[in-house]
Design a protein around this motif. Structure first.
Motif, PDB file in Angstrom:
ATOM      1  N   ALA A 358      28.436  47.150  41.986  1.00 58.42           N
ATOM      2  CA  ALA A 358      30.042  47.347  42.360  1.00 58.42           C
ATOM      3  C   ALA A 358      30.012  48.171  43.678  1.00 58.42           C
ATOM      4  O   ALA A 358      29.446  49.195  43.900  1.00 58.42           O
ATOM      5  CB  ALA A 358      30.899  47.628  41.261  1.00 58.42           C
ATOM      6  N   GLU A 359      30.837  47.653  44.479  1.00 55.81           N
ATOM      7  CA  GLU A 359      31.216  48.207  45.508  1.00 55.81           C
ATOM      8  C   GLU A 359      32.036  49.702  45.232  1.00 55.81           C
ATOM      9  O   GLU A 359      32.662  49.809  44.546  1.00 55.81           O
ATOM     10  CB  GLU A 359      32.214  47.531  46.723  1.00 55.81           C
ATOM     11  N   LEU A 361      34.290  52.735  44.914  1.00 55.80           N
ATOM     12  CA  LEU A 361      35.773  52.646  44.806  1.00 55.80           C
ATOM     13  C   LEU A 361      36.124  53.989  45.321  1.00 55.80           C
ATOM     14  O   LEU A 361      35.349  55.000  45.306  1.00 55.80           O
ATOM     15  CB  LEU A 361      36.457  52.450  43.657  1.00 55.80           C
ATOM     16  N   ASP A 419      39.921  50.773  37.308  1.00 63.79           N
ATOM     17  CA  ASP A 419      38.634  50.144  38.394  1.00 63.79           C
ATOM     18  C   ASP A 419      38.414  48.765  38.322  1.00 63.79           C
ATOM     19  O   ASP A 419      38.287  48.099  39.226  1.00 63.79           O
ATOM     20  CB  ASP A 419      37.375  50.714  37.680  1.00 63.79           C
ATOM     21  N   GLU A 420      38.793  47.924  37.131  1.00 64.61           N
ATOM     22  CA  GLU A 420      38.744  46.534  37.155  1.00 64.61           C
ATOM     23  C   GLU A 420      39.574  45.740  38.095  1.00 64.61           C
ATOM     24  O   GLU A 420      39.257  44.939  38.946  1.00 64.61           O
ATOM     25  CB  GLU A 420      38.837  46.123  35.794  1.00 64.61           C
ATOM     26  N   ARG A 423      38.826  46.495  41.695  1.00 66.72           N
ATOM     27  CA  ARG A 423      37.709  45.724  42.363  1.00 66.72           C
ATOM     28  C   ARG A 423      38.047  44.529  42.523  1.00 66.72           C
ATOM     29  O   ARG A 423      37.527  43.716  43.456  1.00 66.72           O
ATOM     30  CB  ARG A 423      36.530  45.719  41.359  1.00 66.72           C
TER      31      ARG A 423
END
Length: 553
Positions: A358-359, A361, A419-420, A423
């Protein structure tokens, strides 16, 4: 109990020996539904020309203990839209329909709103047409009523205004897709059901797929839908035979055949597939992430064409991945969170089970009390429930309507719900004045229209006097919906009701001459004449903007 039918094609996968572990992993994702007395879902996976896995979990009919299998027929709600849009594209290719022509040239009963509406704008949801379901509810109907195609058309004929000038904005409009179904019939001479049966479903061998234009029809192997209330499963009623915006029954197997048509077209050709796979734009050229009943998303690191559908307890999700010729179809008969499970399935088959990195955050922080104090308060949405930011221990929660969630504050000054969603691109940022005070919050996340942002100003609630409230008591009528609402003063509060209201709705003041209720009467603005007397109410619900209720004796 697990009802499972798998089709395994070694040539379609990197290694045939890996297939059983993939099956077990998919089964594990839905194990919570795989038992007696629970509704559930069917799953289908396609890869490079072949279905590689189909399975059913849970029950299609709790009353008769009928289990879900890959051949169970589900109502797929708005996943239907891509088939209507594809039909319109086929007719345009034949020269029978001009996607950029005036819809009134084909359907003269559509009112003249002073602006031309085109079929392409209806496909992209940029027509400005008010949404039929919001209108039904504002008109006193209930979603469990028998809602028919002819009723939608009658309601369209009575409309006198649009949400916005066609082509200038985007607002999801089921009405536009219902009218597209009528355009298919007007230009082909066949009903939408007849046209799609002959031109799409039969050529693809989709023998268990059809537009259900008669709600009384017996549908073999169908799933019924359910929701849990007070710990017990209850039936939900699907009582609409309006088609176009929704209306299809299908199976996971049939929808995998449709997925295969994107790479190996039997219906249409490569040029037509490219056309319907492209995203649209506003009339000024602003790009959008909505095309012919499909959007573009990135799932588990792979670009996909996606659409979901939710109605009356059914939830359908279709995702096709053009770069890898891969697809996943999930059809449920109760609400469940599907996107995370979809991504895990994609990762299993395309990433050897690994999710892409994942990028990073922005770092989550523990907010200082001064920041919590600066942010807390109410913020006004353009048409909808007010957002409230409230202290919650050492953090903040965001409350809207009847739900709330804890916020994550970030080192870059933004905040989000975790987070979800972050993203996926959804977050907020505070707007400060010159003195450093928070005057608004900006929703800076993903939106269908590229670059579109929404600023929610801080709300300082108006406090109308009892005399001012009494001046609003009376009857207000919409000829567009053939309904009269009553505004009464009870216990110091305004209450809104109609003949068909199950209970009055309390109206709470936000700004001067603006109130909020509950959806679909989410925002109500008072219109006054030159003498200051209230002459109308303008009601908004999100997909309906400024529906006018004239004050009557």
């Amino acid at each position: 109990m697990r009802l499972l039918f798998a089709l395994l094609f070694a040539a379609a996968l990197p290694a045939a020996a890996a297939v059983p572990s993939k099956e077990r992993a998919v089964d594990a994702l839905f194990a919570e539904y795989d038992h007696t007395g629970s509704p559930g879902l069917a799953v289908g996976v396609y890869h490079q020309g072949e279905p590689v896995y189909t399975a059913g979990y849970g029950y299609a009919d709790l009353e008769h203990n009928v289990g879900i299998t890959p051949s169970t027929q589900f109502y797929i709600a708005s996943v239907s839209k891509q088939f209507v849009a594809f039909s319109a594209a086929m007719l345009a290719r034949q020269g029978k329909l001009d996607l950029d022509g005036d819809v009134r040239g084909y359907l003269p009963y559509v009112p003249d709103f002073g602006h031309r509406i085109t079929p392409r704008q209806m496909i992209y949801h940029t027509s400005g047409l008010r949404d039929q379901w919001d209108l039904f509810l504002l008109g006193g109907r209930d979603m469990s009523d028998w809602l028919r195609q002819g009723q939608v058309l009658s309601m369209v004929k009575r409309q006198r205004a649009l949400n916005f000038t066609p082509g200038s904005d985007h607002s999801y409009s089921n009405t536009g897709y219902t009218l597209l179904a009528e355009l298919v019939e007007a230009t082909s001479g066949s009903s939408l059901r007849e046209f799609t049966d002959a031109r799409i479903f039969a050529p693809l061998g989709m023998h268990h797929t059809f537009f259900n234009d008669d709600v009384t029809e017996i549908v073999a192997n169908r799933a019924h839908s359910y929701q849990k209330v007070d710990g017990k499963w209850r039936r939900m009623l699907m009582n609409s035979d309006s088609v176009g915006a929704t209306g299809m029954f299908s199976t996971v197997g049939d929808l995998l055949k449709w997925a295969g048509n994107f790479s190996r077209p039997v219906v249409g050709d490569a040029a037509l597939i490219r056309e319907v796979s492209q995203m649209g734009q506003l009339d000024d050229g602003t790009p959008m992430n909505y095309g012919f009943g499909l959007t573009k998303e990135r799932l588990a690191g792979h670009p996909a064409l996606v659409h979901s559908g939710v109605m009356s307890g059914f939830y359908a999700l279709f995702a096709y991945f053009p770069e890898t010729d891969f697809a996943v179809v999930l059809l449920t008969n109760t609400w469940m969170e599907l996107t995370p499970k979809l991504e895990k399935i994609v990762a299993l088959y395309l990433n050897e089970g690994a999710m892409p990195a994942a990028e990073p955050l922005p770092r989550a922080i523990q907010p200082k009390r001064a920041l919590i104090s600066a942010l807390q308060g109410e913020y006004l949405r353009p048409s909808g429930a007010t957002l409230a930011l409230k202290p919650d221990g050492d953090g903040l929660t965001m409350a809207r309507s009847n739900f709330s969630y804890r916020l994550t504050l970030r080192a870059d000054g933004t905040f989000d719900s975790g987070d979800e969603p972050r993203r996926s691109g959804d977050f907020y940022r505070p707007v400060f004045d010159r003195r450093g005070r928070v005057t608004a919050i900006e929703f800076a996340g993903t939106d269908t229209v590229q670059g579109q942002r929404f600023v929610l100003p801080r709300l300082v609630r108006a406090t109308p006097s009892l005399e001012e409230l009494r001046g609003l008591v009376g009857n207000y009528r919409s000829d567009e919906l053939d309904i009269t609402y009553q505004v009464a003063l009870e216990g110091g509060s305004l209450m809104l009701s109609s003949l068909w209201s199950p209970a009055p709705v309390k109206l709470v003041a936000t700004l001067t001459d603006r109130f909020e209720g509950v959806w679909p009467t989410a925002s109500i603005v008072v219109e006054r004449d030159a003498g200051g007397a209230a002459v109308a109410l303008l009601v908004s619900s999100g997909r309906v903007r400024n529906l006018r209720l004239e004050r009557v004796p």
